[in-house]
Design an enzyme around this catalytic site. Structure first.
Site, PDB file in Angstrom:
ATOM      1  N   LYS A 120       0.770  -1.095  -0.050  1.00 34.62           N
ATOM      2  CA  LYS A 120       0.148  -0.016  -0.113  1.00 34.62           C
ATOM      3  C   LYS A 120       0.988   1.358   0.036  1.00 34.62           C
ATOM      4  O   LYS A 120       0.414   2.357  -0.622  1.00 34.62           O
ATOM      5  CB  LYS A 120      -1.075  -0.009   1.195  1.00 34.62           C
ATOM      6  CG  LYS A 120      -2.232  -0.853   1.082  1.00 34.62           C
ATOM      7  CD  LYS A 120      -3.374  -0.485   2.091  1.00 34.62           C
ATOM      8  CE  LYS A 120      -4.338  -1.413   1.803  1.00 34.62           C
ATOM      9  NZ  LYS A 120      -5.478  -1.127   2.871  1.00 34.62           N
ATOM     10  N   LYS A 202      -5.875 -11.539  -7.445  1.00 31.75           N
ATOM     11  CA  LYS A 202      -7.054 -11.753  -6.886  1.00 31.75           C
ATOM     12  C   LYS A 202      -8.258 -10.623  -7.516  1.00 31.75           C
ATOM     13  O   LYS A 202      -7.726  -9.627  -7.890  1.00 31.75           O
ATOM     14  CB  LYS A 202      -6.740 -11.320  -5.395  1.00 31.75           C
ATOM     15  CG  LYS A 202      -7.837 -11.536  -4.436  1.00 31.75           C
ATOM     16  CD  LYS A 202      -7.274 -11.360  -2.958  1.00 31.75           C
ATOM     17  CE  LYS A 202      -8.473 -10.571  -2.094  1.00 31.75           C
ATOM     18  NZ  LYS A 202      -8.293 -10.660  -0.713  1.00 31.75           N
ATOM     19  N   LYS A 205     -11.795  -5.152  -5.355  1.00 30.32           N
ATOM     20  CA  LYS A 205     -12.710  -4.076  -5.480  1.00 30.32           C
ATOM     21  C   LYS A 205     -11.943  -2.754  -6.071  1.00 30.32           C
ATOM     22  O   LYS A 205     -12.758  -1.976  -6.394  1.00 30.32           O
ATOM     23  CB  LYS A 205     -13.521  -3.922  -4.167  1.00 30.32           C
ATOM     24  CG  LYS A 205     -12.974  -3.627  -2.768  1.00 30.32           C
ATOM     25  CD  LYS A 205     -14.072  -3.667  -1.801  1.00 30.32           C
ATOM     26  CE  LYS A 205     -13.037  -3.779  -0.413  1.00 30.32           C
ATOM     27  NZ  LYS A 205     -13.941  -4.003   0.721  1.00 30.32           N
TER      28      LYS A 205
END
Ligand code: TRP
Length: 338
Positions: A120, A202, A205
């Site tokens: 991140k 993966k 969203k």
């Protein structure tokens, strides 16, 4: 709260962040639907982790809306607020309070090794804030406050449950038994639903490519279109294989949506092409998500009900959380408020 302490059922806690407008099929199959199933065997607490979400910049009005939507989604997935404790993290101040204490028992080096932090911080290079770094201590607080035994998470969160366990062990070593040591609980089925566009990754969203992800609120047309475009391979056979990530993923999705085993799916589509299979996947997912989507829509029109659920959940959660928090405060030497 006696109903939890007296029964010998294991305690389960999990949380989901309300960032991003809505959940993906992966969140639904891999996470919240399993959470609903776990209510039968465990004492469960499920939390909307809105404090975690602000480690990345959010638009406040959207965060508020998404928090309600996340709560509605938990309920629509079958989590029963009578059976389980369902709450919003920021409604229980004990999370932030315990997180501060645990920060002081968590090492810089440990936090630096967290894969998600590295990930991140490279994605948000202009906002590598202290919260992003200490996020695992907040997550440890979430878990340890409730003396959870099991923490259902996706594979990407396993490291955070392990650090929670390490922090708990360290604290117990210094002050005597205070926290139960939690274990990650990775569901066997549907744990990993992959992107439809890049099936090595993966389904996320936050993926910018709309065709890569099925969102739980997608209507039938969107769902059918996205499956039609799903990346496959040139073998042309509905059969699993090591070098067939796209078809492997579609077989997983179809088998979860229909309750059939992967072997049954392969048999059903023997001699048929990918076009037929993709259409069947789309139809199965439309039917799987339809009742869920309709219920979320209904619940979102009923803020009063959502507020009632949140208020009752926060009260039940807080009662449990304060027991652990006050024990911890005593152990570290804080003077009790007279
Ligand atoms: N960090 C988790 C995620 O991003 C969400 C979360 C917050 C959580 N607190 C938790 C999960 C406690 C399990 C237990 O997915």
């Amino acid at each position: 709260m006696p109903e939890i302490a007296e029964e010998k059922k294991k305690i389960v806690l999990s949380g989901i962040q309300p960032s991003g407008d809505q959940f993906t099929l992966g969140n639904y199959i891999g996470a919240i639907r399993n959470w609903a199933l776990m209510q039968e065997s465990f004492d469960c607490l499920y939390m909307v982790a809105n404090e975690h979400s602000i480690t990345v910049r959010q638009v406040p009005a959207k965060l508020r809306e998404n928090t309600y939507r996340a709560l509605a989604s938990l309920l629509a997935a079958g989590i029963d607020p009578q059976k389980s404790i369902v709450f919003i993290q920021s409604h229980v101040p004990a999370h932030a309070e315990l997180a501060w204490i645990l920060d002081c028992y968590t090492m810089f080096g440990e936090l630096s090794r967290m894969t998600q932090f590295k990930d991140k911080s490279s994605k948000n290079a202009d906002n590598i804030n202290a919260g992003l770094f200490t996020y695992p201590a907040l997550m440890a607080a979430d878990i340890l406050l409730y003396q959870a035994d099991l923490v259902p998470v996706g594979a990407d969160q396993k490291q955070h449950v392990e650090i929670a366990r390490d922090i708990a062990g360290r604290f117990n070593g210094l002050y005597g038994n205070t926290f139960r040591l939690p274990e990650p609980y990775i569901p066997a089925v549907g744990a990993k639903i992959m992107s439809l566009a890049e099936p090595e990754r993966k389904m996320s969203k936050s993926d910018a490519n709309e065709n890569a992800k099925i969102l739980v609120m997608d209507g039938p047309d969107d769902i059918m279109r996205k499956f039609k475009r799903a990346v496959t391979d040139s073998y042309g056979e509905v059969k699993r294989g090591e070098d067939k990530p796209g078809i492997n993923n579609l077989i997983t999705i179809y088998s979860v949506a229909t309750g059939k085993t992967p072997e049954q799916v392969e048999a059903e589509f023997e001699g048929k092409g990918y076009g037929d299979f993709k259409r069947a996947c789309g139809e199965a997912v439309v039917e799987l998500l339809r009742p869920f989507r309709e219920q979320v829509e209904d619940l979102m029109k009923n803020r009063d009900y959502l507020d009632q659920v949140a208020a009752a959940g926060a009260e039940r959660a807080e009662r449990l959380a304060l027991r652990t928090l006050s024990k911890v405060q005593k152990k570290v030497g804080f003077v009790p408020r007279p």
